[in-house]
Design a protein around this motif. Structure first.
Motif, PDB file in Angstrom:
ATOM      1  N   HIS A   1      -1.955   9.437  -6.878  1.00  0.00           N
ATOM      2  CA  HIS A   1      -2.667   9.111  -5.679  1.00  0.00           C
ATOM      3  C   HIS A   1      -2.791  10.303  -4.471  1.00  0.00           C
ATOM      4  CE1 HIS A   1      -0.282   4.763  -5.996  1.00  0.00           C
ATOM      5  NE2 HIS A   1      -1.173   4.966  -6.769  1.00  0.00           N
TER       6      HIS A   1
ATOM      7  N   TRP B   1       0.929  -1.162   0.018  1.00  0.00           N
ATOM      8  CA  TRP B   1       0.151  -0.024  -0.029  1.00  0.00           C
ATOM      9  C   TRP B   1       0.974   1.203  -0.009  1.00  0.00           C
ATOM     10  CZ3 TRP B   1      -4.662  -0.848  -1.300  1.00  0.00           C
ATOM     11  CH2 TRP B   1      -5.328  -1.990  -1.145  1.00  0.00           C
ATOM     12  N   HIS B   2       0.372   2.305  -0.583  1.00  0.00           N
ATOM     13  CA  HIS B   2       0.858   3.702  -0.573  1.00  0.00           C
ATOM     14  C   HIS B   2       0.378   4.372   0.642  1.00  0.00           C
ATOM     15  CE1 HIS B   2       2.143   7.543  -2.856  1.00  0.00           C
ATOM     16  NE2 HIS B   2       2.878   7.319  -1.781  1.00  0.00           N
TER      17      HIS B   2
ATOM     18  N   ASN C   1       2.569   1.404  -8.582  1.00  0.00           N
ATOM     19  CA  ASN C   1       2.609   2.470  -9.623  1.00  0.00           C
ATOM     20  C   ASN C   1       3.538   3.450  -9.358  1.00  0.00           C
ATOM     21  OD1 ASN C   1       0.710   2.199 -11.663  1.00  0.00           O
ATOM     22  ND2 ASN C   1      -0.965   2.249 -10.158  1.00  0.00           N
TER      23      ASN C   1
ATOM     24  N   THR D   1       1.302   7.981 -12.090  1.00  0.00           N
ATOM     25  CA  THR D   1       0.072   7.834 -11.196  1.00  0.00           C
ATOM     26  C   THR D   1       0.331   7.891  -9.775  1.00  0.00           C
ATOM     27  OG1 THR D   1      -0.740   6.190 -12.963  1.00  0.00           O
ATOM     28  CG2 THR D   1      -1.450   5.868 -10.766  1.00  0.00           C
ATOM     29  N   LYS D   2       1.780   7.664  -9.435  1.00  0.00           N
ATOM     30  CA  LYS D   2       2.091   7.782  -7.955  1.00  0.00           C
ATOM     31  C   LYS D   2       1.682   9.185  -7.351  1.00  0.00           C
ATOM     32  CE  LYS D   2       5.846   7.699  -4.431  1.00  0.00           C
ATOM     33  NZ  LYS D   2       6.183   9.033  -4.177  1.00  0.00           N
TER      34      LYS D   2
ATOM     35  N   SER E   1      -1.397   7.973   0.749  1.00  0.00           N
ATOM     36  CA  SER E   1      -2.969   8.313   0.284  1.00  0.00           C
ATOM     37  C   SER E   1      -3.959   7.289   0.921  1.00  0.00           C
ATOM     38  CB  SER E   1      -2.782   7.921  -1.484  1.00  0.00           C
ATOM     39  OG  SER E   1      -2.259   6.357  -1.698  1.00  0.00           O
ATOM     40  N   THR E   2      -3.380   6.155   1.404  1.00  0.00           N
ATOM     41  CA  THR E   2      -4.483   4.918   2.045  1.00  0.00           C
ATOM     42  C   THR E   2      -4.708   5.650   3.269  1.00  0.00           C
ATOM     43  OG1 THR E   2      -2.548   3.537   2.598  1.00  0.00           O
ATOM     44  CG2 THR E   2      -3.930   3.190   0.666  1.00  0.00           C
TER      45      THR E   2
ATOM     46  N   GLN F   1      -5.861  12.498  -5.586  1.00  0.00           N
ATOM     47  CA  GLN F   1      -7.128  11.982  -5.560  1.00  0.00           C
ATOM     48  C   GLN F   1      -7.552  12.066  -4.066  1.00  0.00           C
ATOM     49  OE1 GLN F   1      -6.204   8.152  -7.579  1.00  0.00           O
ATOM     50  NE2 GLN F   1      -8.021   8.813  -9.054  1.00  0.00           N
ATOM     51  N   ALA F   2      -6.425  11.614  -3.346  1.00  0.00           N
ATOM     52  CA  ALA F   2      -6.764  11.638  -1.672  1.00  0.00           C
ATOM     53  C   ALA F   2      -7.131  12.735  -1.210  1.00  0.00           C
ATOM     54  CB  ALA F   2      -5.480  10.815  -1.223  1.00  0.00           C
TER      55      ALA F   2
ATOM     56  N   ALA G   1      -6.891   4.243  -1.167  1.00  0.00           N
ATOM     57  CA  ALA G   1      -6.438   3.843  -2.292  1.00  0.00           C
ATOM     58  C   ALA G   1      -4.977   4.105  -2.726  1.00  0.00           C
ATOM     59  CB  ALA G   1      -7.218   4.320  -3.463  1.00  0.00           C
ATOM     60  N   GLY G   2      -4.260   3.252  -3.356  1.00  0.00           N
ATOM     61  CA  GLY G   2      -2.787   3.619  -3.880  1.00  0.00           C
ATOM     62  C   GLY G   2      -2.090   2.358  -3.511  1.00  0.00           C
TER      63      GLY G   2
END
Length: 471
Positions: free
Chosen positions: A211, A159-160, A202, A207-208, A163-164, A214-215, A197-198
């Motif tokens: 993340h 998981w990243h 990636n 896309t990194k 963002s998560t 989006q968060a 998510a993330g």
């Protein structure tokens, strides 16, 4: 001991919400104010430098983001858009260069999340500097506490955490800025749980940084929904099908540690966010420093190197053992690449991750001689220290063991180093006089009488100069 969902009694989000919704500016001591000041200065500078990232233009076009009178600033422009969209775009900008601050407990980047969110929402509601400082402390508390209970397993699973975990903290920060009740704050965080998510697969691609954008957007969105009366399960974190067991497995978290000591000082009064000197993954910085030390050693000759070994903590390897690069951004997550660049040139710069820099023949040749090895488990757990050994054709072996730069560790950030970094980053898009004005306001943050709207007017870029190093 690992807590089960039953032991946690589904009370984590309400407990965190009760704590953070009660924060006031007087709760922030000198350490906390310095941390917040550093976070806003560093992140705003880095985001300005990253505002030319091509992915931002792609996102804006794909999402159909349109200007809005009275909206929030899109960094690198004079344009304003709805706060949710500004949070998305500026969150991407803050992380695009991988030059934003980090936190070792979180295994991620708290300020790249919190600062864009609070600037976007703060401009929309005309918040004051103390308002956003308190909101930063609230979101930070949630992020770091969740990390205490989830890491290192969460990070190791792929998981990243930025963002998560971060999206839940953004919801708490936005809820505090909107002055929501404890119940509504818990709801905001519960909504945000469903946006977590993330994945690290990636890393090394556009896309990194998406993340983060989006968060940021989804965390603000969650708080706004909670304010409007939207519902969510306050046990969404610790329910048997909630975030903790779903994301970490039934025995992969410590729920009790998340809420331990909630009646103590805010974590902004004791934690640290080291700032970065190099625009690449923090897990590679020890190797860069070791390579720089070797390059300065008497007798070193990059052209005579036969073999290079890099020894790092196993936790550093899943995302940084990258001997082949697919694009320039991949170099940010390659121990082989950054070590080779440091040995060849003496440092690592933004230009090393632009265009076709990763195809440089001398760098590729030296990279082919690099081996990456996990360190033994005898050292400090989750260490960022690296050992680099370079063997030359004459048989000489030059070696160095280093952690990240001294000002990049768990100590207060050197104000002069911070100001130099800010001037370099902001100066990529702002004229010198505007950099000086913005820097002067930030040096007094959050004790200045400024508002977010006034701050963001200083950050406007009417006509964009050549954006150096923002690929």
């Amino acid at each position: 001991m690992t807590s089960t969902p039953a032991e946690a009694a589904e009370a984590i989000l309400p407990a965190l919400a009760a704590r953070t919704s009660a924060y006031r500016i007087d709760d922030l001591d000198d350490h906390a104010r310095r941390l917040v000041r550093t976070a806003f200065t560093d992140t705003l500078g880095v985001a300005l430098a990253g505002s030319g990232f091509p992915g931002i233009t792609m996102i804006r076009a794909a999402a159909g983001i349109a200007a809005k009178d009275g909206g929030s600033l899109v960094l690198g422009t004079t344009k304003r858009v709805p706060a949710l969209d500004a949070g998305l775009l500026n969150g991407v900008a803050a992380h695009a260069l991988d030059l934003d601050d980090g936190n070792s407990a979180m295994g991620g980047h708290p300020s790249a999340m919190l600062v864009p969110a609070l600037l976007a929402l703060g401009e929309e509601i005309d918040a004051s500097a103390p308002d956003v400082a308190v909101a930063y402390a609230a979101g930070y508390e949630v992020m770091i506490r969740l990390a205490y209970g989830l890491n290192p397993a969460h990070y190791q699973r792929g998981w990243h955490p930025t963002s998560t975990i971060g999206v839940i903290g953004i919801a708490a920060a936005a809820a505090r800025l909107l002055q929501l009740s404890a119940d509504h704050t818990a709801t905001a965080m519960a909504i945000a749980v469903s946006h977590a998510a993330g994945v690290k697969a990636n890393f090394g691609t556009m896309t990194k940084s998406l993340h983060i954008g989006q968060a940021v957007r989804n965390g603000i969105f969650a708080a706004k929904l909670a304010a409007a009366g939207y519902t969510a399960n306050p046990g969404a974190l610790d329910h048997r099908q909630g975030f903790l067991p779903v994301y970490n497995g039934p025995n992969g978290f410590d729920a009790a540690r998340i809420v331990a000591g909630l009646d103590g000082l805010p974590l902004v009064s004791s934690e640290y966010n080291p700032i970065k000197l190099y625009a690449c993954c923090h897990s590679t910085h020890g190797a860069i420093e070791a390579a720089r030390e070797i390059r300065r050693a008497q007798g070193f000759d990059a052209g005579s190197v036969e073999d290079i070994e890099i020894i790092v903590d196993p936790n550093r390897l899943p995302h940084t053992d990258r001997p082949v690069l697919s694009e320039a951004l991949s170099g940010k997550f390659s121990l082989q690449y950054v070590t080779a660049r440091a040995l060849l040139t003496g440092t690592v710069t933004l230009a090393d991750f632009d265009g076709d820099a990763h195809r440089d023949p001398a760098t590729l040749e030296l990279m082919s001689r690099v081996r990456v090895t996990p360190s033994s488990p005898d050292g400090r757990a989750n260490s960022f220290t690296a050992t680099v050994r370079a063997r030359q054709t004459d048989g000489a072996v030059l070696a160095a063991t280093c952690g990240p730069h001294a000002s990049d560790r768990d100590t207060p950030v050197d104000p002069l180093l911070l100001q130099r970094k800010f001037a370099d980053c902001a100066g990529r898009v702002l004229p010198t006089d505007r950099v000086s004005s913005l820097s002067a306001v930030l040096r007094q943050f959050p004790d200045t009488g400024t508002t977010v709207r006034a701050l963001m007017r200083l950050a406007e870029v009417p006509s964009r100069p050549d954006a150096r190093g923002t690929a």
